[in-house]
Design a protein around this motif. Structure first.
Motif, PDB file in Angstrom:
ATOM      1  N   GLU A 277      -8.119   3.816  -4.971  1.00 13.11           N
ATOM      2  CA  GLU A 277      -8.609   4.210  -6.281  1.00 13.11           C
ATOM      3  C   GLU A 277      -8.703   5.727  -6.372  1.00 13.11           C
ATOM      4  N   GLY A 278      -8.969   6.367  -5.241  1.00 12.42           N
ATOM      5  CA  GLY A 278      -8.963   7.829  -5.201  1.00 12.42           C
ATOM      6  C   GLY A 278      -7.596   8.423  -5.479  1.00 12.42           C
ATOM      7  N   PHE A 279      -6.549   7.661  -5.164  1.00  6.93           N
ATOM      8  CA  PHE A 279      -5.180   8.089  -5.474  1.00  6.93           C
ATOM      9  C   PHE A 279      -4.851   7.870  -6.948  1.00  6.93           C
ATOM     10  N   GLY A 280      -5.718   7.171  -7.668  1.00  5.09           N
ATOM     11  CA  GLY A 280      -5.437   6.867  -9.070  1.00  5.09           C
ATOM     12  C   GLY A 280      -4.885   5.472  -9.296  1.00  5.09           C
TER      13      GLY A 280
ATOM     14  N   LEU B 256       0.821  -1.211   0.000  1.00  5.38           N
ATOM     15  CA  LEU B 256       0.000   0.000   0.000  1.00  5.38           C
ATOM     16  C   LEU B 256       0.852   1.257   0.000  1.00  5.38           C
ATOM     17  N   SER B 257       1.960   1.232   0.730  1.00  3.41           N
ATOM     18  CA  SER B 257       2.842   2.400   0.771  1.00  3.41           C
ATOM     19  C   SER B 257       3.444   2.682  -0.601  1.00  3.41           C
ATOM     20  N   VAL B 258       3.866   1.623  -1.295  1.00  4.18           N
ATOM     21  CA  VAL B 258       4.419   1.798  -2.640  1.00  4.18           C
ATOM     22  C   VAL B 258       3.350   2.328  -3.580  1.00  4.18           C
ATOM     23  N   ALA B 259       2.169   1.715  -3.552  1.00  8.26           N
ATOM     24  CA  ALA B 259       1.107   2.096  -4.469  1.00  8.26           C
ATOM     25  C   ALA B 259       0.695   3.552  -4.270  1.00  8.26           C
ATOM     26  N   ALA B 260       0.496   3.947  -3.011  1.00  2.00           N
ATOM     27  CA  ALA B 260       0.065   5.317  -2.739  1.00  2.00           C
ATOM     28  C   ALA B 260       1.133   6.325  -3.141  1.00  2.00           C
ATOM     29  N   GLY B 261       2.375   6.063  -2.749  1.00  2.00           N
ATOM     30  CA  GLY B 261       3.451   7.010  -3.040  1.00  2.00           C
ATOM     31  C   GLY B 261       3.709   7.147  -4.519  1.00  2.00           C
ATOM     32  N   ALA B 262       3.798   6.015  -5.217  1.00  6.92           N
ATOM     33  CA  ALA B 262       4.113   6.054  -6.639  1.00  6.92           C
ATOM     34  C   ALA B 262       2.996   6.707  -7.437  1.00  6.92           C
ATOM     35  N   SER B 263       1.746   6.380  -7.120  1.00  7.56           N
ATOM     36  CA  SER B 263       0.626   6.945  -7.865  1.00  7.56           C
ATOM     37  C   SER B 263       0.522   8.453  -7.668  1.00  7.56           C
ATOM     38  N   GLN B 264       0.698   8.894  -6.433  1.00  9.50           N
ATOM     39  CA  GLN B 264       0.575  10.325  -6.158  1.00  9.50           C
ATOM     40  C   GLN B 264       1.736  11.123  -6.729  1.00  9.50           C
ATOM     41  N   MET B 265       2.834  10.439  -7.066  1.00 12.95           N
ATOM     42  CA  MET B 265       3.952  11.141  -7.707  1.00 12.95           C
ATOM     43  C   MET B 265       3.950  10.971  -9.221  1.00 12.95           C
ATOM     44  N   GLY B 266       2.851  10.440  -9.770  1.00 14.28           N
ATOM     45  CA  GLY B 266       2.684  10.475 -11.223  1.00 14.28           C
ATOM     46  C   GLY B 266       2.851   9.175 -11.964  1.00 14.28           C
ATOM     47  N   ALA B 267       3.185   8.088 -11.300  1.00 12.48           N
ATOM     48  CA  ALA B 267       3.348   6.818 -11.989  1.00 12.48           C
ATOM     49  C   ALA B 267       2.001   6.123 -12.168  1.00 12.48           C
TER      50      ALA B 267
ATOM     51  N   ILE C 287      12.580   1.489  -2.132  1.00  9.59           N
ATOM     52  CA  ILE C 287      12.450   1.140  -3.552  1.00  9.59           C
ATOM     53  C   ILE C 287      11.763   2.235  -4.362  1.00  9.59           C
ATOM     54  N   ILE C 288      10.937   3.059  -3.727  1.00  9.36           N
ATOM     55  CA  ILE C 288      10.337   4.172  -4.462  1.00  9.36           C
ATOM     56  C   ILE C 288      11.431   5.103  -4.988  1.00  9.36           C
ATOM     57  N   ARG C 289      12.436   5.325  -4.182  1.00  6.00           N
ATOM     58  CA  ARG C 289      13.564   6.170  -4.617  1.00  6.00           C
ATOM     59  C   ARG C 289      14.213   5.582  -5.863  1.00  6.00           C
TER      60      ARG C 289
END
Length: 471
Positions: A105-108, A18-29, A320-322
């Motif tokens: 889903e709200g995060f995209g 969940l942390s990866v999904a939220a962070g990556a999506s909100q930063m445009g991936a 890993i997000i970095r």
């Protein structure tokens, strides 16, 4: 069959995924998240959240029964076990929206409620979907390990995944396994009115500092928890209740059995061979950057093997997000990762234990100690049972161990100190409010300097000389 192209595919909607999904999506991936079971994973549904909710209820029962020291009559608590478990379910329900499909889903994030299986190094099938991703993150967590004990396969045993479904209090709970889960659930159920026997093949809490683990185990014994160490189980019998037969012939009878013998990574259904992802035993082999033998695939949290903590999975996600989003080198370390056993008193550790530090540093190691009985807030609250140790090399902490009230909160400062390379002088110079348990950390840092200042003849000579010359 729907085919999906995405930047990042995350397999598993536990803490790390969940942390990866939220962070990556909100930063445009572009992110696709797969979860075949419950959003939130083990921590929300079967682990950290329900166990701490149960411990909180048990603490309330214990407080009612132990008020005499404060001038309040002891009162035998009337425990409604079913209502306690509804409290636990209510806590899960209150937190669940934070991990919900709708929120992500709200995060995209494209959330698909299916298990995933690799078809190739870049493709995963989930139900009627085939997802091709630039990067794939395995965050499938772990499940309870059930040892191959004769008779266990036909016995009605519990694990942490089924324990919280109970609505009738166990009359006598037998727990196989004296690790953190077993010990926490032992104290909780004893305080809620069950008889409890813990059977451990080696030593209970055997990864922890011997001085500190003994403080915790003595507290449980005082409350009536029977802890049997060095007792290997040979057989489980179940007819009228549960009977555990040890290799030495001893037998233990009870009404319910909880198996708490550790956890195993969940990788079986992934078809890792198709992805070219190698295993080390039953764990996914990863490098320092959490990348697998397939350079496009990462593994985090329990799936990466090693320590199994929710906060470690969250840390792995940041590592890993970095790398995935910015192409920057990033490595995961373990030296600054704390762990806590949430008994009463709690037991917390970060960095090296005294034994580990002594093996590594030898005579260069200094150990500062502070007894919680000398903390005024602990005395006021009758919480003086406990000990803090800090392992110091060349003025910097390399580890800290705390047993006592709020040890899990106290260890956070030492996690910062180890992570940031702080010196003991910086901790000693901190001003903590009085009277608080936070003073424990300042006092243990002060204990490191005390011999150097108060027992030094050189310091005394300098002070006397200065006093003679100051007008």
């Amino acid at each position: 069959m729907e085919r999906i192209e995405t930047d990042i595919l995350v397999i598993g909607a536990g803490s790390g995924g969940l942390s990866v999904a939220a962070g990556a999506s909100q930063m445009g991936a572009r992110v696709v998240l797969l979860e075949g079971h419950r959003m939130g994973g083990d921590c929300l549904n079967y682990g950290c959240v329900p166990s701490k909710a149960l411990l909180a209820a048990a603490k309330q029962a214990h407080a009612q029964a132990n008020g005499r020291a404060f001038g309040i009559a002891d009162h035998a608590p009337q425990v409604d076990y079913a209502a306690v478990m509804e409290h636990v379910a209510g806590v899960i329900a209150e937190i669940a929206p934070v991990d919900s499909q709708e929120r992500f889903e709200g995060f995209g994030v494209r959330v698909i409620r299916e298990y995933g299986q690799f078809l190739s190094p870049r493709e995963v099938q989930a139900g009627n979907h085939v997802i091709r991703a630039r990067r794939i993150v395995i965050a499938t967590g772990s499940r309870p390990f059930v040892p191959p004990i004769p008779g266990l396969d036909t016995a009605p045993y519990l694990t942490n995944e089924t324990l919280f479904d109970l609505r009738e209090r166990p009359e006598h709970l037998i727990i196989i396994g004296g690790g953190p889960i077993g010990i926490e659930m032992a104290q909780a159920h004893r305080r809620l009115g069950s008889r409890v026997t813990v059977i451990e093949g080696e030593r209970a809490l055997n990864k922890e500092d011997p001085d500190l683990r003994q403080i915790v185990l003595d507290s449980l014994a005082e409350e009536g928890v029977e802890i049997v160490e060095g007792c290997k189980v040979a057989e489980v019998r179940s007819s009228d209740g549960i009977e555990i037969v040890a290799e030495d012939g001893r037998a233990f009878a009870g009404s319910h059995l909880l198996v708490a013998t550790g956890r195993r990574t969940t990788v079986d259904r992934l078809n890792l061979e198709a992805a070219g992802v190698e295993l080390s035993g039953r764990e996914i082999r990863v490098d320092a950057g959490l990348r697998t033998s397939n350079r496009r695939v990462y593994a985090i949290g329990d799936a990466a093997g090693g320590a199994q903590f929710t906060h470690l999975a969250g840390y792995h996600a940041g590592v890993i997000i970095r790398s995935i989003l910015f192409g920057l080198p990033s490595k995961a370390g373990m030296a600054h990762i704390p762990r806590v056993t949430y008994t009463d008193p709690e037991l917390a550790q970060v960095g090296l234990t005294e034994a580990e530090a002594r093996d590594l540093y030898g005579d260069r190691l200094e150990v500062a100690r502070f007894d919680l009985a000398h903390n005024d807030r602990a005395v006021a609250e009758r919480r003086g049972k406990g000990l803090a140790k800090v392992m110091v090399v060349r003025g910097r902490p390399v580890g800290a161990s705390i047993a006592g009230h709020q040890a899990g909160d106290q260890i956070a400062l030492w996690a910062l100190a180890v992570s940031g390379g702080l010196k003991m002088g910086q901790v000693a110079g901190m001003v903590a409010p009085y009277p608080t348990f936070a003073e424990v950390n300042k006092r243990v840092a002060g204990a490191y300097f005390s011999p150097k200042l108060f027992d030094s003849q050189a310091v005394k000579r300098v002070v006397r000389a200065v006093q003679r010359w100051i007008p």
